[in-house]
Write a protein that holds these residues in place. Sequence first.
Motif, PDB file in Angstrom:
ATOM      1  N   TRP A   2      41.707  44.086  32.375  1.00  0.00           N
ATOM      2  CA  TRP A   2      41.274  43.644  33.705  1.00  0.00           C
ATOM      3  C   TRP A   2      40.143  44.521  34.232  1.00  0.00           C
ATOM      4  CZ3 TRP A   2      41.936  46.752  38.151  1.00  0.00           C
ATOM      5  CH2 TRP A   2      41.487  46.160  39.341  1.00  0.00           C
ATOM      6  N   ILE A   3      40.258  45.824  34.042  1.00  0.00           N
ATOM      7  CA  ILE A   3      39.215  46.750  34.490  1.00  0.00           C
ATOM      8  C   ILE A   3      37.875  46.387  33.862  1.00  0.00           C
ATOM      9  CG2 ILE A   3      38.402  49.140  34.260  1.00  0.00           C
ATOM     10  CD1 ILE A   3      41.300  50.034  34.762  1.00  0.00           C
ATOM     11  N   THR A   4      37.891  46.113  32.556  1.00  0.00           N
ATOM     12  CA  THR A   4      36.660  45.726  31.859  1.00  0.00           C
ATOM     13  C   THR A   4      36.085  44.446  32.454  1.00  0.00           C
ATOM     14  OG1 THR A   4      37.408  46.760  29.797  1.00  0.00           O
ATOM     15  CG2 THR A   4      35.671  45.094  29.630  1.00  0.00           C
ATOM     16  N   ASN A   5      36.943  43.456  32.676  1.00  0.00           N
ATOM     17  CA  ASN A   5      36.487  42.190  33.263  1.00  0.00           C
ATOM     18  C   ASN A   5      35.940  42.386  34.667  1.00  0.00           C
ATOM     19  OD1 ASN A   5      37.274  40.695  30.993  1.00  0.00           O
ATOM     20  ND2 ASN A   5      39.361  40.416  31.782  1.00  0.00           N
ATOM     21  N   PHE A   6      36.635  43.192  35.449  1.00  0.00           N
ATOM     22  CA  PHE A   6      36.246  43.410  36.842  1.00  0.00           C
ATOM     23  C   PHE A   6      34.904  44.125  36.923  1.00  0.00           C
ATOM     24  CE2 PHE A   6      36.528  45.755  40.931  1.00  0.00           C
ATOM     25  CZ  PHE A   6      36.748  44.682  41.777  1.00  0.00           C
ATOM     26  N   PHE A  10      41.935  37.820  35.745  1.00  0.00           N
ATOM     27  CA  PHE A  10      41.913  38.489  37.038  1.00  0.00           C
ATOM     28  C   PHE A  10      43.233  38.220  37.746  1.00  0.00           C
ATOM     29  CE2 PHE A  10      37.327  37.457  36.382  1.00  0.00           C
ATOM     30  CZ  PHE A  10      36.844  38.762  36.330  1.00  0.00           C
ATOM     31  N   PHE A  11      43.548  39.042  38.731  1.00  0.00           N
ATOM     32  CA  PHE A  11      44.740  38.772  39.536  1.00  0.00           C
ATOM     33  C   PHE A  11      44.610  37.414  40.218  1.00  0.00           C
ATOM     34  CE2 PHE A  11      44.819  43.397  39.213  1.00  0.00           C
ATOM     35  CZ  PHE A  11      46.148  43.643  38.934  1.00  0.00           C
ATOM     36  N   GLY A  12      43.367  37.016  40.508  1.00  0.00           N
ATOM     37  CA  GLY A  12      43.117  35.740  41.138  1.00  0.00           C
ATOM     38  C   GLY A  12      43.039  34.573  40.168  1.00  0.00           C
ATOM     39  N   GLY A  13      43.305  34.824  38.882  1.00  0.00           N
ATOM     40  CA  GLY A  13      43.232  33.768  37.874  1.00  0.00           C
ATOM     41  C   GLY A  13      41.968  33.904  37.046  1.00  0.00           C
ATOM     42  N   ASP A  14      41.140  32.855  37.039  1.00  0.00           N
ATOM     43  CA  ASP A  14      39.900  32.901  36.269  1.00  0.00           C
ATOM     44  C   ASP A  14      38.765  33.573  37.039  1.00  0.00           C
ATOM     45  OD1 ASP A  14      41.044  31.588  34.105  1.00  0.00           O
ATOM     46  OD2 ASP A  14      40.550  29.599  34.905  1.00  0.00           O
ATOM     47  N   GLU A  72      52.555  44.657  34.753  1.00  0.00           N
ATOM     48  CA  GLU A  72      53.324  43.422  34.575  1.00  0.00           C
ATOM     49  C   GLU A  72      52.701  42.259  35.337  1.00  0.00           C
ATOM     50  OE1 GLU A  72      55.960  42.816  32.546  1.00  0.00           O
ATOM     51  OE2 GLU A  72      55.448  44.794  31.761  1.00  0.00           O
ATOM     52  N   GLU A  73      52.145  42.553  36.493  1.00  0.00           N
ATOM     53  CA  GLU A  73      51.572  41.502  37.341  1.00  0.00           C
ATOM     54  C   GLU A  73      50.295  40.919  36.750  1.00  0.00           C
ATOM     55  OE1 GLU A  73      51.378  38.889  40.570  1.00  0.00           O
ATOM     56  OE2 GLU A  73      53.019  40.097  39.742  1.00  0.00           O
ATOM     57  N   ILE A  74      49.512  41.720  36.023  1.00  0.00           N
ATOM     58  CA  ILE A  74      48.226  41.260  35.505  1.00  0.00           C
ATOM     59  C   ILE A  74      48.342  40.695  34.091  1.00  0.00           C
ATOM     60  CG2 ILE A  74      47.544  43.525  34.585  1.00  0.00           C
ATOM     61  CD1 ILE A  74      45.241  40.841  36.200  1.00  0.00           C
ATOM     62  N   TYR A 115      41.245  37.896  46.243  1.00  0.00           N
ATOM     63  CA  TYR A 115      41.605  38.901  47.244  1.00  0.00           C
ATOM     64  C   TYR A 115      42.276  40.116  46.600  1.00  0.00           C
ATOM     65  CZ  TYR A 115      43.958  40.749  51.481  1.00  0.00           C
ATOM     66  OH  TYR A 115      44.429  41.548  52.505  1.00  0.00           O
ATOM     67  N   LEU A 116      43.262  39.881  45.727  1.00  0.00           N
ATOM     68  CA  LEU A 116      44.002  40.995  45.150  1.00  0.00           C
ATOM     69  C   LEU A 116      43.139  41.832  44.217  1.00  0.00           C
ATOM     70  CD1 LEU A 116      46.641  42.488  45.074  1.00  0.00           C
ATOM     71  CD2 LEU A 116      47.460  40.915  43.300  1.00  0.00           C
ATOM     72  N   ASP A 117      42.214  41.195  43.515  1.00  0.00           N
ATOM     73  CA  ASP A 117      41.271  41.959  42.684  1.00  0.00           C
ATOM     74  C   ASP A 117      40.438  42.904  43.541  1.00  0.00           C
ATOM     75  OD1 ASP A 117      41.467  40.572  39.879  1.00  0.00           O
ATOM     76  OD2 ASP A 117      41.355  38.941  41.327  1.00  0.00           O
ATOM     77  N   LEU A 118      40.009  42.418  44.700  1.00  0.00           N
ATOM     78  CA  LEU A 118      39.233  43.272  45.600  1.00  0.00           C
ATOM     79  C   LEU A 118      40.104  44.380  46.176  1.00  0.00           C
ATOM     80  CD1 LEU A 118      37.144  40.586  47.526  1.00  0.00           C
ATOM     81  CD2 LEU A 118      36.571  41.812  45.415  1.00  0.00           C
ATOM     82  N   ALA A 119      41.348  44.041  46.506  1.00  0.00           N
ATOM     83  CA  ALA A 119      42.257  45.041  47.069  1.00  0.00           C
ATOM     84  C   ALA A 119      42.558  46.154  46.072  1.00  0.00           C
ATOM     85  CB  ALA A 119      43.555  44.365  47.511  1.00  0.00           C
ATOM     86  N   LEU A 120      42.687  45.785  44.794  1.00  0.00           N
ATOM     87  CA  LEU A 120      43.018  46.761  43.753  1.00  0.00           C
ATOM     88  C   LEU A 120      41.788  47.224  42.971  1.00  0.00           C
ATOM     89  CD1 LEU A 120      46.291  45.162  42.301  1.00  0.00           C
ATOM     90  CD2 LEU A 120      46.094  46.965  44.023  1.00  0.00           C
ATOM     91  N   GLY A 121      40.630  46.779  43.387  1.00  0.00           N
ATOM     92  CA  GLY A 121      39.412  47.087  42.652  1.00  0.00           C
ATOM     93  C   GLY A 121      39.137  48.572  42.504  1.00  0.00           C
ATOM     94  N   TRP A 122      39.617  49.379  43.443  1.00  0.00           N
ATOM     95  CA  TRP A 122      39.415  50.836  43.374  1.00  0.00           C
ATOM     96  C   TRP A 122      40.001  51.431  42.093  1.00  0.00           C
ATOM     97  CZ3 TRP A 122      43.423  54.284  42.997  1.00  0.00           C
ATOM     98  CH2 TRP A 122      44.693  53.751  43.215  1.00  0.00           C
TER      99      TRP A 122
END
Length: 228
Positions: free
Chosen positions: A187-191, A144-148, A137-139, A152-159
């Motif tokens: 998001w995973i694909t983008n990350f 990205f969680f950080g927008g475009d 729901e958040e994404i 920080y949150l992308d790195l925190a959840l990057g695992w």
Amino acid sequence: MGSEEVKVVSFWVSPFGKRVEWALKLKGIEYQYIEEDIFNKSNLLLQLNPVHKKVPVLVHAHKPIAESFIILQYIDEIWKQYPLLPQHPYQRALVHFWADFGERKLLDTSWIAMCSSGDDKEEALKVAREAMEKIEEEIKGKKFFGGDNIGYLDLALGWISYWLPVFEEVGSMQIMDPLKFPATTAWITNFLSHPVIKENLPPRDNMLVYFHGRRKALSSSFQGWFKV
């Protein structure tokens, strides 16, 4: 102050350490990487992090900083280029909330599920899948969680993008159903497509060997994550 020598003491398969490296690379900060043997901890690690005796540790201007979330915030405050955290205090608070949520409700329970069996495994899977629903729901509606850009949150959840599939394979389980979580899947694909991320990931085959070994060693007890 920001230009002084930077070192990262970490362990090759640690997602906590990778957060720190990703942040430094996104900001274009050069650093020396020091690999730590967490099963035979060096005097250096014990000196730098005498309280927790864990990786990662960032050393900047000869001063050590421990704990990956604290390190990320420190990096963002020292080096202003490529901001990781939003400027508004409320948005920053939300980022910290979700980072903590991901750690407690998804990372910990995914690890427990991988290492356990029976009722313990099923209960951990239930909590992990419920956490995934909240993250989905958040994404939604975001690249990205950080927008475009990665924040920080992308790195925190990057695992989630790279370690979680390994946990699933090792534990013969599924938490991240692509059909149920399409926004997270996108998001995973983008990350993973971002050059800084894809060029700084541990070899998957080696990860599988390592985590199979950890699962066997730890059996059903939730201990020893990357701290032995």
